[in-house]
Write an enzyme that holds these catalytic residues in place. Structure first.
Site, PDB file in Angstrom:
ATOM      1  N   ARG A   1       0.855  -1.199   0.000  1.00  0.00           N
ATOM      2  CA  ARG A   1       0.000   0.000   0.000  1.00  0.00           C
ATOM      3  C   ARG A   1       0.888   1.244   0.000  1.00  0.00           C
ATOM      4  O   ARG A   1       0.588   2.238  -0.635  1.00  0.00           O
ATOM      5  CB  ARG A   1      -0.960   0.017   1.199  1.00  0.00           C
ATOM      6  CG  ARG A   1      -1.830   1.271   1.155  1.00  0.00           C
ATOM      7  CD  ARG A   1      -2.943   1.421   2.208  1.00  0.00           C
ATOM      8  NE  ARG A   1      -3.019   0.415   3.224  1.00  0.00           N
ATOM      9  CZ  ARG A   1      -2.311   0.450   4.363  1.00  0.00           C
ATOM     10  NH1 ARG A   1      -1.497   1.452   4.630  1.00  0.00           N
ATOM     11  NH2 ARG A   1      -2.444  -0.527   5.243  1.00  0.00           N
TER      12      ARG A   1
ATOM     13  N   TYR B   1     -15.543  18.986 -14.857  1.00  0.00           N
ATOM     14  CA  TYR B   1     -15.852  17.561 -14.985  1.00  0.00           C
ATOM     15  C   TYR B   1     -16.930  17.186 -13.942  1.00  0.00           C
ATOM     16  O   TYR B   1     -16.798  17.536 -12.763  1.00  0.00           O
ATOM     17  CB  TYR B   1     -14.577  16.741 -14.764  1.00  0.00           C
ATOM     18  CG  TYR B   1     -14.816  15.259 -14.755  1.00  0.00           C
ATOM     19  CD1 TYR B   1     -15.162  14.582 -15.921  1.00  0.00           C
ATOM     20  CD2 TYR B   1     -14.726  14.522 -13.577  1.00  0.00           C
ATOM     21  CE1 TYR B   1     -15.407  13.227 -15.913  1.00  0.00           C
ATOM     22  CE2 TYR B   1     -14.957  13.156 -13.569  1.00  0.00           C
ATOM     23  CZ  TYR B   1     -15.293  12.520 -14.736  1.00  0.00           C
ATOM     24  OH  TYR B   1     -15.528  11.168 -14.731  1.00  0.00           O
TER      25      TYR B   1
ATOM     26  N   ASP C   1      -6.233  20.443 -13.307  1.00  0.00           N
ATOM     27  CA  ASP C   1      -6.620  19.148 -13.853  1.00  0.00           C
ATOM     28  C   ASP C   1      -6.206  19.167 -15.319  1.00  0.00           C
ATOM     29  O   ASP C   1      -6.825  19.840 -16.141  1.00  0.00           O
ATOM     30  CB  ASP C   1      -8.138  18.943 -13.692  1.00  0.00           C
ATOM     31  CG  ASP C   1      -8.601  17.584 -14.219  1.00  0.00           C
ATOM     32  OD1 ASP C   1      -7.896  16.995 -15.067  1.00  0.00           O
ATOM     33  OD2 ASP C   1      -9.689  17.134 -13.799  1.00  0.00           O
TER      34      ASP C   1
ATOM     35  N   LYS D   1      -7.464   8.442 -19.221  1.00  0.00           N
ATOM     36  CA  LYS D   1      -7.746   9.060 -20.519  1.00  0.00           C
ATOM     37  C   LYS D   1      -6.504   9.000 -21.413  1.00  0.00           C
ATOM     38  O   LYS D   1      -6.109   7.927 -21.805  1.00  0.00           O
ATOM     39  CB  LYS D   1      -8.269  10.471 -20.299  1.00  0.00           C
ATOM     40  CG  LYS D   1      -9.314  10.600 -19.161  1.00  0.00           C
ATOM     41  CD  LYS D   1     -10.623   9.907 -19.447  1.00  0.00           C
ATOM     42  CE  LYS D   1     -11.537   9.767 -18.237  1.00  0.00           C
ATOM     43  NZ  LYS D   1     -11.810  10.960 -17.468  1.00  0.00           N
TER      44      LYS D   1
HETATM   45  C1  LIG Z   1     -12.353  11.290 -16.182  1.00  0.00           C
HETATM   46  C2  LIG Z   1     -11.963  12.584 -15.561  1.00  0.00           C
HETATM   47  C3  LIG Z   1     -11.731  12.682 -14.185  1.00  0.00           C
HETATM   48  C4  LIG Z   1     -11.941  11.514 -13.242  1.00  0.00           C
HETATM   49  O1  LIG Z   1     -11.044  10.503 -13.466  1.00  0.00           O
HETATM   50  P1  LIG Z   1     -11.352   8.926 -13.185  1.00  0.00           P
HETATM   51  O2  LIG Z   1     -10.080   8.288 -13.613  1.00  0.00           O
HETATM   52  O3  LIG Z   1     -12.529   8.568 -14.014  1.00  0.00           O
HETATM   53  O4  LIG Z   1     -11.625   8.821 -11.730  1.00  0.00           O
HETATM   54  C5  LIG Z   1     -11.333  13.904 -13.690  1.00  0.00           C
HETATM   55  N1  LIG Z   1     -11.184  14.986 -14.479  1.00  0.00           N
HETATM   56  C6  LIG Z   1     -11.401  14.929 -15.816  1.00  0.00           C
HETATM   57  C7  LIG Z   1     -11.219  16.163 -16.641  1.00  0.00           C
HETATM   58  C8  LIG Z   1     -11.803  13.734 -16.399  1.00  0.00           C
HETATM   59  O5  LIG Z   1     -12.047  13.696 -17.717  1.00  0.00           O
END
Ligand SMILES: *Cc1c(COP(=O)(O)O)cnc(C)c1O
Length: 379
Positions: free
Chosen positions: A46, A98, A170, A195
Site C-alpha cells: 500500500r 468535470y 486538472d 484518458k
Molecule cells: C475522467 C476525468 C476525471 C476523473 O477521473 P477517473 O479516472 O474517471 O476517476 C477527472 N477529471 C477529468 C477532466 C476527467 O475527464
C-alpha cells in the site's frame, strides 16, 4: 531531454535483477526484510511498489515536476488533494467542470465543512472577486469539459501567489504533451490517467505531480492512510500507454482540427466549441499555453432538442456512444444525460450544456472516415 525521448526513457531503467527492458509488474503485497527494519526500501505494497515507483518518476519527468503520486483513479487523486484542507477552508473552482469533480466537491467534501465557489474562470477578475480570507486553493480545469473553454493558467497562478493560495490544474484534457502547468506556476497537476496517458480505454488510474517535497510528503501520507492505491498491473498499462502519448496526441489533434472545420461548415450545426478556431474566446491563450488545441470538440444543433441529439448519437458507426475520452478510438457522448447528468439543470443551462450539445473525443483513425461517419449521422 525532449518530450518524445522522455516518454520512452524518463525514469525507466532495465530491471536490475534480469535486465528486462519492460518494467516488471511487481504483483506482491509485502517484501521480505533481512532483519526488523532492515529492508530494500519496500515494506508493504500500500505504501510502495516498484512498478508504481517507476511510473511516478516518469510522470514527474513528463510534467517537469519533482514528485509523482499515483492513485487508483483520477477521482481518488482529487480526493487526496482536497483532504489536504480543513473544515472552513475555501476552494474556488470553475462552473464548467468535470461532472465527477463537481460531485465529489459538493456531495462529499461540502459535508465535511470544506467550502466551494464555482465561477467563470475565463475571466480572472471573477476569480479575484471570489477570494475570501479562508481561500486555500484554486482548482483549474483547462480546456474545460464539455465547453472547451480556456483558462489562463499563468494569470491565475500569478493572482493566487499574491494571495498565498495554492493552484491545482486538472490536466486530463490536454495531457502533459500539450500543456505543462507546473511551468506556468501551478502547485499540483492532476490527471485522470484513464484518458490520454493510458490511451487505450483499458484501465482506470489517476496521478498527481508536484514540485514541492512538502506537498508530495503530505499527499503520500494521505494515500497511505486512506489507501486509494493503484495495482501494479494498472501502473504497467499506463507506463505502456505513455510510450506512444506524443504520437497519439499528434494524430488525434490533427484529426480534431479537420473534424471541427467540417462541423463548423455543416448546415445542421448551430455552434462548434473548439479552441483552435481564431474566433474562440480562449484561442490566443490556448496558443500560448498549449502545443496543439487538443482532441476534444463539442457542438450543438440548430434543432436544440433531445430528439435531434439522439438521432446523431445513435447514427454513427465509428464514433462509439460512451462516456470517457482519450483512447485511440473515437467516442461520441451526450453531456446533458451522460457525463454531466450529476450537475443540476439550471447549472448546466448557465454554462451552455444544452440538450443538443454533443461531445466528441477524437481518436487516431483516418480523419476522412471519421468525417464521413459524422456526415451520415447528421443527415
Ligand atoms: C475522467 C476525468 C476525471 C476523473 O477521473 P477517473 O479516472 O474517471 O476517476 C477527472 N477529471 C477529468 C477532466 C476527467 O475527464
Amino acid at each position: 531531454m525532449k518530450f518524445a525521448t522522455k516518454a520512452i526513457h524518463a525514469g525507466i531503467k532495465p530491471d536490475a535483477t534480469s535486465g528486462a527492458i519492460m518494467t516488471p509488474i511487481f504483483q506482491t503485497s509485502t517484501y521480505v526484510q533481512d532483519a526488523p527494519g532492515v529492508h530494500k526500501g519496500y515494506e508493504y505494497a500500500r505504501t510502495q511498489n516498484p512498478t508504481r515507483n517507476v511510473l511516478q518518476n516518469q510522470l514527474a519527468a513528463l510534467e517537469n515536476g519533482n514528485h509523482g503520486i499515483c492513485f487508483s483513479s483520477g477521482l481518488a487523486a482529487t480526493d487526496a488533494i482536497i483532504k489536504l484542507f480543513d473544515p472552513g477552508d475555501h476552494i474556488i473552482s470553475s462552473n464548467d467542470l468535470y461532472g465527477g469533480t463537481y460531485r465529489i466537491f459538493t456531495k462529499v467534501f461540502q459535508r465535511y465543512g470544506v467550502d466551494f465557489s464555482f465561477v467563470d474562470m475565463t475571466t480572472v477578475s471573477a476569480i479575484e472577486q471570489a477570494i475570501q480570507p479562508t481561500t486555500k486553493l484554486i482548482w483549474i480545469e483547462t480546456p474545460t469539459n464539455p465547453m472547451l473553454n480556456i483558462v489562463d493558467i499563468k494569470a491565475v497562478c500569478e493572482l493566487a501567489k499574491k494571495h498565498n493560495i495554492l493552484v491545482c490544474v486538472d490536466n486530463t484534457f490536454a495531457s502533459p504533451y500539450l500543456q505543462q502547468p507546473l511551468d506556468l506556476g501551478a502547485d499540483f497537476v492532476l490527471h485522470s490517467a484513464t484518458k490520454y496517458l493510458g490511451g487505450h480505454s483499458d484501465v482506470i488510474h489517476g496521478a498527481v505531480v508536484v514540485k514541492e517535497k512538502n506537498l508530495a510528503d503530505r499527499l503520500a501520507f494521505i494515500q497511505n492512510a486512506c489507501g486509494a492505491v493503484p495495482g501494479p498491473q494498472d501502473c504497467f498499462l499506463i507506463l505502456r500507454g505513455i510510450k506512444t502519448l506524443h504520437i497519439r496526441m499528434e494524430r488525434a489533434c490533427e484529426n480534431t482540427q479537420k473534424i471541427a472545420a467540417f462541423l463548423q461548415s455543416h448546415p445542421k450545426v448551430a455552434s462548434v466549441n473548439y479552441p483552435g478556431f481564431k474566433a474562440h474566446k480562449g484561442h490566443e491563450i490556448a496558443k500560448q499555453q498549449m502545443k496543439h488545441f487538443g482532441a476534444m470538440v463539442s457542438f450543438s444543433l440548430k434543432d436544440d432538442s433531445l430528439d435531434a441529439a439522439n438521432k446523431v448519437l445513435s447514427g454513427t458507426d465509428l464514433f462509439s456512444l460512451a462516456e470517457s475520452l482519450g483512447g485511440v478510438e473515437s467516442l461520441i457522448g451526450h453531456p446533458a444525460t451522460m457525463t454531466h447528468a450529476s450537475i443540476p439543470l439550471e447549472e448546466r443551462r448557465k454554462t451552455g450544456v444544452l440538450d443538443s450539445l454533443i461531445r466528441l473525443s477524437v481518436g487516431i483513425e483516418d480523419a476522412d472516415d471519421l468525417i464521413d461517419d459524422l456526415a451520415k449521422a447528421l443527415q
